[in-house]
Design a protein around this motif. Structure first.
Motif, PDB file in Angstrom:
ATOM      1  N   GLU A   1      67.458 -17.521 -12.033  1.00 40.46           N
ATOM      2  CA  GLU A   1      66.794 -18.022 -13.251  1.00 40.46           C
ATOM      3  C   GLU A   1      67.147 -17.166 -14.469  1.00 40.46           C
ATOM      4  N   ALA A   2      67.371 -15.880 -14.244  1.00 37.95           N
ATOM      5  CA  ALA A   2      67.714 -14.991 -15.359  1.00 37.95           C
ATOM      6  C   ALA A   2      69.083 -15.384 -15.944  1.00 37.95           C
ATOM      7  N   GLY A   3      69.976 -15.855 -15.088  1.00 35.41           N
ATOM      8  CA  GLY A   3      71.312 -16.247 -15.568  1.00 35.41           C
ATOM      9  C   GLY A   3      72.152 -15.017 -15.892  1.00 35.41           C
ATOM     10  N   GLU A   4      73.387 -15.269 -16.300  1.00 36.06           N
ATOM     11  CA  GLU A   4      74.385 -14.204 -16.433  1.00 36.06           C
ATOM     12  C   GLU A   4      73.957 -13.018 -17.301  1.00 36.06           C
ATOM     13  N   ASP A   5      73.392 -13.320 -18.492  1.00 39.77           N
ATOM     14  CA  ASP A   5      73.035 -12.229 -19.407  1.00 39.77           C
ATOM     15  C   ASP A   5      71.563 -11.868 -19.342  1.00 39.77           C
ATOM     16  N   GLY A   6      70.870 -12.428 -18.384  1.00 42.96           N
ATOM     17  CA  GLY A   6      69.421 -12.261 -18.337  1.00 42.96           C
ATOM     18  C   GLY A   6      68.976 -10.968 -17.683  1.00 42.96           C
ATOM     19  N   ALA A   7      67.654 -10.808 -17.604  1.00 44.22           N
ATOM     20  CA  ALA A   7      67.073  -9.609 -16.995  1.00 44.22           C
ATOM     21  C   ALA A   7      65.695  -9.953 -16.443  1.00 44.22           C
ATOM     22  N   LEU A   8      65.161  -9.003 -15.695  1.00 47.53           N
ATOM     23  CA  LEU A   8      63.823  -9.157 -15.099  1.00 47.53           C
ATOM     24  C   LEU A   8      62.953  -8.011 -15.581  1.00 47.53           C
ATOM     25  N   LEU A   9      61.752  -8.342 -16.060  1.00 51.85           N
ATOM     26  CA  LEU A   9      60.752  -7.321 -16.407  1.00 51.85           C
ATOM     27  C   LEU A   9      59.593  -7.537 -15.439  1.00 51.85           C
ATOM     28  N   ILE A  10      59.307  -6.525 -14.635  1.00 52.30           N
ATOM     29  CA  ILE A  10      58.370  -6.740 -13.521  1.00 52.30           C
ATOM     30  C   ILE A  10      57.365  -5.596 -13.406  1.00 52.30           C
ATOM     31  N   GLY A  11      56.108  -5.942 -13.117  1.00 57.89           N
ATOM     32  CA  GLY A  11      55.070  -4.943 -12.863  1.00 57.89           C
ATOM     33  C   GLY A  11      54.978  -4.688 -11.369  1.00 57.89           C
ATOM     34  N   VAL A  12      55.046  -3.417 -10.985  1.00 57.19           N
ATOM     35  CA  VAL A  12      55.045  -3.060  -9.560  1.00 57.19           C
ATOM     36  C   VAL A  12      54.002  -1.962  -9.320  1.00 57.19           C
ATOM     37  N   ASP A  13      53.027  -2.259  -8.471  1.00 61.18           N
ATOM     38  CA  ASP A  13      51.999  -1.263  -8.155  1.00 61.18           C
ATOM     39  C   ASP A  13      52.591  -0.212  -7.204  1.00 61.18           C
ATOM     40  N   LEU A  14      52.170   1.040  -7.390  1.00 58.95           N
ATOM     41  CA  LEU A  14      52.802   2.144  -6.652  1.00 58.95           C
ATOM     42  C   LEU A  14      51.891   2.702  -5.558  1.00 58.95           C
TER      43      LEU A  14
END
Ligand code: SAH
Ligand code: AVI
Length: 309
Positions: free
Chosen positions: A171-184
């Protein structure tokens, strides 16, 4: 989601040696409101910690995202953290909130439209674990940013989480990125408190799942017999949430009968907690490089910006 597929999934889960129901069934209108109440509880550290990380670092995040991006949010809920991001994005263009909780999604989309009149808001009602189609925005965005806050990634087994990250990569595609919240991972006592709040809101949220199934799928769980339990499993680094029946009962669902013994539990949710290394390893398997990590001073929670390798 297709009702026949949902019924088949429910029957499969209740037929397992340990009965289980997917956590996606928490979220009818009432469940979404109960989750909102959870986020305001003093014991539930993830939301306030992630919000603080967002406020402290949003300018840097906006610079990394760049202008005229399409923000595609998986499991958008009340879009609480998104509002911080949207306020700071350069030339905000499109917002695509994706959620299974239909009424709540539409209410939230309306409130986002009122708050950001220049933004194109295109809500999608979907179960993101099944293929779904994204809408076409009126103006072509420069890039896609998949946003997945709240550590909802933690609610999936590692295999399912990896599959979901692969979908996000596409879904991000070639120039895309992911911003994600991750509990530690952290002191288990802090985690267990967050899922066993003193006001009993998490217990009500857990039980609401059966209320939802009784209404939408015609089952007849005796709600009064069930009690909430949430325990941290250190070996697997996860909270395991269950509903235990205090009495023998026979429940019918989709033309099948299921016996629930006295003291038998139904697994309703995992909430995995990651190490930074553990998450980076899984993201790499999906094709992402963790380019930036922001945490709070106590390293309770993280927000991570992942680019395609
Ligand atoms: N992102 C918000 C909400 C997290 S609660 C936050 O950070 O506070 C999890 C959200 O994901 C809920 O709104 C729920 O309805 C949605 N959700 C859970 N499973 C889903 C699924 N399989 N498909 C689509 N939405 C889902
Ligand atoms: C949505 N999800 C990340 C929450 C969590 O913490 O796993 C759901 C939740 N379950 C109990 N409390 C909150």
């Amino acid at each position: 989601m297709n009702a026949r597929v949902a019924m088949a999934e429910l029957i499969e889960g209740l037929s397992k040696p340990e009965k289980m129901i997917s956590p996606k069934y928490f979220y009818d209108e009432r469940g979404s409101k109960l989750f909102e109440k959870i986020t305001e509880l003093p014991e539930y550290y993830p939301t306030e910690t992630e919000l603080a990380i967002m406020r402290d670092n949003v300018d840097e995040m906006a610079d990394l995202i760049g202008p005229q991006a399409s923000l595609i949010e998986f499991g958008s809920g009340s879009s609480l953290k998104t509002r911080i991001l949207l306020k700071h994005l350069h030339e905000q263009a499109v917002y695509v909130p994706v959620d299974i909780s239909e009424d709540h999604l539409h209410e939230t989309a309306e409130s986002i439209r009122a708050e950001f009149p220049e933004l194109e808001v295109l809500p999608v009602v979907a179960d993101f674990m099944h293929p779904f189609t994204l809408p076409n925005p009126a103006v072509m965005p420069r890039r896609n940013i998949v946003y997945f806050p709240g550590s909802t990634i933690g609610n999936f087994t590692h295999d399912a989480a990896l599959e979901l990250l692969k979908v996000m990569y596409q879904e991000a595609g070639e120039d895309g990125a992911l911003l994600i919240g991750v509990d530690l991972q952290k002191d288990p006592a802090i985690i267990e408190r967050a899922y066993n709040d003193s006001a009993g809101v998490t217990a009500e949220f857990n039980l609401n799942m059966l209320r939802h199934l009784n209404r939408e799928f015609g089952s007849d769980f005796n709600l009064d017999a069930f009690s909430h339990r949430a325990e941290y499993d250190e070996d697997n680094g996860r909270i395991e949430m269950r509903l235990t029946s205090g009495e023998w009962q026979e429940v019918s669902l989709g033309g099948k009968d299921f016996v629930i013994e006295e003291d038998e539990a139904i697994l309703t949710e995992y909430s995995h907690k990651y190490t930074l290394e553990g998450f980076a390893g899984m993201a790499a398997k999906a094709g992402f490089t963790v380019a930036e990590v922001w945490t709070d001073a106590k390293q309770l929670f993280s927000v991570q910006y992942c680019t395609r390798q």
